[in-house]
Design an enzyme around this catalytic site. Structure first.
Site, PDB file in Angstrom:
ATOM      1  N   TYR A 182       4.460  10.736   2.500  1.00  0.00           N
ATOM      2  CA  TYR A 182       3.072  11.195   2.352  1.00  0.00           C
ATOM      3  C   TYR A 182       2.564  10.936   0.941  1.00  0.00           C
ATOM      4  O   TYR A 182       1.368  11.075   0.672  1.00  0.00           O
ATOM      5  CB  TYR A 182       2.963  12.684   2.705  1.00  0.00           C
ATOM      6  CG  TYR A 182       3.151  13.663   1.560  1.00  0.00           C
ATOM      7  CD1 TYR A 182       4.410  13.956   1.069  1.00  0.00           C
ATOM      8  CD2 TYR A 182       2.056  14.280   0.956  1.00  0.00           C
ATOM      9  CE1 TYR A 182       4.578  14.842   0.016  1.00  0.00           C
ATOM     10  CE2 TYR A 182       2.218  15.166  -0.097  1.00  0.00           C
ATOM     11  CZ  TYR A 182       3.475  15.442  -0.567  1.00  0.00           C
ATOM     12  OH  TYR A 182       3.644  16.310  -1.621  1.00  0.00           O
ATOM     13  N   ARG A 183       3.450  10.532   0.046  1.00  0.00           N
ATOM     14  CA  ARG A 183       3.109  10.448  -1.370  1.00  0.00           C
ATOM     15  C   ARG A 183       4.267   9.715  -2.023  1.00  0.00           C
ATOM     16  O   ARG A 183       5.411   9.868  -1.587  1.00  0.00           O
ATOM     17  CB  ARG A 183       3.009  11.870  -1.913  1.00  0.00           C
ATOM     18  CG  ARG A 183       2.488  12.067  -3.310  1.00  0.00           C
ATOM     19  CD  ARG A 183       2.410  13.564  -3.577  1.00  0.00           C
ATOM     20  NE  ARG A 183       1.941  13.898  -4.908  1.00  0.00           N
ATOM     21  CZ  ARG A 183       2.010  15.102  -5.450  1.00  0.00           C
ATOM     22  NH1 ARG A 183       2.557  16.108  -4.759  1.00  0.00           N
ATOM     23  NH2 ARG A 183       1.555  15.347  -6.661  1.00  0.00           N
TER      24      ARG A 183
ATOM     25  N   TYR B 116       6.480  11.563  -9.890  1.00  0.00           N
ATOM     26  CA  TYR B 116       5.694  10.531  -9.202  1.00  0.00           C
ATOM     27  C   TYR B 116       5.139   9.498 -10.194  1.00  0.00           C
ATOM     28  O   TYR B 116       4.383   8.625  -9.815  1.00  0.00           O
ATOM     29  CB  TYR B 116       4.550  11.156  -8.407  1.00  0.00           C
ATOM     30  CG  TYR B 116       4.987  11.928  -7.180  1.00  0.00           C
ATOM     31  CD1 TYR B 116       5.534  11.262  -6.080  1.00  0.00           C
ATOM     32  CD2 TYR B 116       4.864  13.317  -7.113  1.00  0.00           C
ATOM     33  CE1 TYR B 116       5.940  11.963  -4.951  1.00  0.00           C
ATOM     34  CE2 TYR B 116       5.266  14.014  -5.976  1.00  0.00           C
ATOM     35  CZ  TYR B 116       5.805  13.341  -4.905  1.00  0.00           C
ATOM     36  OH  TYR B 116       6.206  14.033  -3.784  1.00  0.00           O
TER      37      TYR B 116
END
Lengths: 540, 540
Positions: free
Chosen positions: A497-498, A120
């Protein structure tokens, strides 16, 4: 936020790193661009002021020390996610001072906990010109209450540290780890709303109480934390008045310096299961089989459905399955899976309880799953199978780094971006999602290495976009592929969601202008100089 | 917010109610004071504009229709909680229009769902001069998904309506009700962070997705609600970016017009328990016995420890136990309790599961409780005992109004204020709390009619301050008593999780200036005219 691009590799190639460039505070200058509107003089003054707070050894602006903060596994072909410095405070008071300095010089700062947000963006900021606020030195386990099953920790605490603490003190509580638990930490993971594998896997649900340094430098404690003498800061989530803890997740409204969490009592009996299904098309049926078991809490943890390709990528190289340059066809995957004791879908869950409750639930689950054509396997059948062992460990709050193997799937270049769209936990959702994912991944020459997870009512599709980051062409393609995944899934109602620091605007835009304006209004009210992590979750 | 006091009884006594006073829109004028800074002309214009939106029959400013909104059970000796009007929209668009009108005329509005916040102020506003925004007409059950166990409802939906819907459609899902469930509703209760009796008793924890009319009139959907085509609005709580649903609980930052919630699948076996302990001093021991059973999830619902006096007050009059004017001594209570099959503490919980899991857990629980000196009782022993039946009903999501009996304890005047301080779930917390509560209640001549509840890790002490509101002296004393309870418990670290409209500033102040300023900053950013429910949770 554009126009600030830097070719890090070019700089590195030109020998700038390591060269004795005279710069700030006598160290070598960082060639990364400054934040929009921040002058060199102000940046230098901010760095010097921060250095005065934390000591010279804990504030850096030289490339040698800063470049590691830019190391990510996500595609970043234009090298936009390079910080200009880093500062590592040791105390809450130092964090307050740093926030005040950032305001004084309008210098953006990017807080990280342990900085291991793998896939991420790790420690890297969303936009250029930020100083990383590295909280790794604040790594105290402040309290564990064995009776209540609660803990209070600082941001630099890793899951490994917490696990060791519990083990060393014979406290019969479990932690719940995400992938790469040993190096990641509960504060960072919870604030990013990460998810683990035990019944406490929805980390933010089991968070309780925070201490936050606000963008104006004040310290706020949430929940019961501001009540002098209260015993309930880690016992009662909500406090009185608006519940605000959620504001500090996936956002840039404050720097969380302490976080409370609930820990699960170690159950007398823990029994992990693996269900093998033979065909890629089985996943819808699996979801519909598992959902009622999960929603009824007969199964208390999330149900993880791992595709064979994802499983293989943990421990194998791609060229052990198919030759380089060839598509990863289902037949080859199936063959390799079978050789390793895996099905095309491998569903993991566990029973937690007493001898009696586990014995009572197991037949119900076996009957339901049998009807779906799945083979029900346990430690008795799977023995030392490394995949089973991996999930057996995680579902008991154990630690391992096995999934780092994903980074070697296509070579040593270590490219990984998680794409994680959300739907309701219904089998019908999987058909279109798997098809669309495979279509887009195929188009860019990447593999469908994916899992589905049933949470409480939701179905997360977790796609590991694996590429070789040492190959500029692959990085470019991975970047385009990720954006197309986000965009086209979003058009179908499957929003993430992310997401990584490279795609936060893209995802935030899908949640619409009203929501974005709402966040922007709160941001501007709390952080009028926008010094805290601009760009995080698409909030300037 | 002071200086606007009205003696409602004096007005009523003077015959103003029912008199043909010419007022707004041809109806009789409401003598309650207007909000600070709102002129008569602006109030009239706002009412007329709202009437044009909803129709003349759904916007009122005459005392006859408005006074019922001021009816509360809490002490309000100075009649500060009297609205100046009420408006009842039928649609989200009408709510938006009303919010815009409120902004145009800076006329505060006080949203209510069903308005049955009994013992916390019912429908009455925190400060004078507000128009009640009554959402009772928005009472559609928009969706129930039997497979996912989710529902989407409007604010006017009552628990009874939802229960009837499930029953009528043979949907095997349970609701979770607070006290007075039949007339209260899930939206209002959840937004006030109310609590019920089943494993889904922590209502806000099981809420999922909201639609909110913001103070500027825009509509925002939280979580996945803004994603076109998403199936996950009621399935996934968090969405992307900061999680904001908590901002709309116990606050005045928006008008919630739709709310999603999770419903519990009906378990195959439900077995309620009651544990009888003989002495008032036993409660600490009970908490320490129950906590590990609760924290380990062997018991999945909250554990409710009801004192004998609270239990008796549900179905008896005080003068059936002791003569009027006499203190409610323990011996008299014990005698009455015994005669009714009750102990001095009566602990309720239930097992939910299959035949096998319930059979497996029951002996463990019996052994633990036996060691604490408690008598373990079930339906087999308690038969039709009305108290057992009451809790048996509630813990299965059933509805009843038995606790309204509390209002008759001291006569027909119907005075009740809940005081609810929070601690960690440790027995040691009870000694000081019970002692302090009894001391303060004794001082003002009131009874210790109380319960303790273990939630997830917290211990709520729920004290029903019962008085006769038709007796002005009792109302005055109850008011002073409540304030002393809040203040002195707060000094010990036991702050309230919820309070009535008469004491919101008092409680909010205990949570400190940083938290109050934080809330005020958000309030001012979202609602610069402060038109939405000023005074709610101490937020102007």
């Amino acid at each position: 936020m554009s126009g600030f691009e830097i070719d890090r590799r070019a700089l590195l190639g030109a020998g700038l790193v390591g060269a004795a460039v005279t710069g700030i505070g006598g160290t070598r200058a960082n060639p990364a661009p400054l934040a929009p509107g921040v002058s060199k003089a102000n940046f230098t003054a901010a760095m010097n002021a921060m250095r005065a707070v934390v000591g010279a050894e804990w504030a850096f602006a030289d490339p040698d020390t800063v470049i590691p903060y830019a190391k990510t596994y996500i595609p970043d072909p234009h090298h936009r996610h390079v910080p200009v410095g880093a500062v590592a405070p040791a105390t809450v008071e130092q964090v307050q001072e740093i926030v005040r300095i950032a305001n004084a010089f309008k210098q953006p700062i990017w807080p990280i906990s342990t900085g291991k947000n793998m896939g991420y963006g790790s420690a890297a900021p969303a936009t250029p010109g930020q100083i990383v606020l590295d909280l790794k030195r604040m790594n105290r386990i402040l309290e564990v209450d064995p009776e209540l099953g609660t803990a209070l920790v600082e941001p630099g605490v890793t899951y490994q540290m917490l696990k060791d603490y519990l083990d060393d003190n014979n406290i019969p509580l479990w932690i719940d780890v995400p992938t790469v638990g040993p190096v990641a930490g509960p504060v960072g993971n919870t604030l990013d709303r990460g998810v683990g594998y035990t019944p406490y896997g929805e980390h933010f649900m089991f968070q309780c109480g925070m201490e936050v340094v606000l963008p104006d430098g004040q310290v706020m404690r949430t929940g019961m934390g501001s009540i002098k003498g209260s015993t309930a800061w880690q016992a009662f989530k909500w406090g009185y008045g608006p519940y605000v803890d959620g504001l500090f997740t996936q956002s840039n409204f404050g720097v969380v310096t302490k976080m409370g969490m609930w820990l699960m009592p170690r159950p007398p009996v823990y029994k992990p299961f693996m269900i093998r299904h033979a065909d890629m098309g089985d996943v819808g049926k699996i979801v519909d089989t598992m959902r009622p078991l999960r929603v009824s809490s007969l199964i208390a943890n999330g149900n993880l459905m791992m595709s064979a390709a994802y499983q293989l990528a943990m421990f194998k190289r791609r060229n052990e399955i198919v030759a380089d340059g060839r598509p990863l066809d289902d037949d080859s995957v199936k063959k390799a899976a079978k050789a390793n004791g895996l099905g095309m879908w491998n569903t993991y869950f566990a029973l937690y309880g007493t001898e009696g409750t586990v014995a009572a639930v197991e037949p119900i689950i076996r009957a339901a799953i049998g009807a779906s054509g799945g083979e029900v396997l346990t430690a008795a059948e799977m023995g030392d199978n490394p995949w089973f062992h991996h999930h057996q460990t995680l579902m008991a709050g154990g630690l391992n780094l096995d999934e780092i193997g994903l980074l070697r799937w296509r070579g040593n270049g270590g490219g990984l971006a998680w794409f994680a769209p959300v739907a309701a936990a219904k089998g019908s959702e999987t058909t279109g999602q798997t098809k669309l994912a495979r279509e887009i991944l195929d188009k860019y020459g990447f593999d469908y290495t994916a899992a589905y997870v049933i949470g409480w009512r939701d179905l997360h599709h977790i796609i590991a976009l694996l590429f070789d980051k040492s190959d500029p062409d692959q990085e470019q393609r991975a970047d385009a592929c990720y954006r197309e995944l986000v965009t086209r899934f979003g058009e179908k109602g499957w929003a993430s969601y992310r997401t990584g620091v490279n795609s936060m605007d893209l995802v935030a835009a899908q949640y619409g202008t009203v929501n974005r304006e709402f966040n922007a209004t709160i941001k501007h009210a709390l952080d009028p100089n926008h010094i805290l992590a601009p760009g995080k979750s698409g909030i300037a």
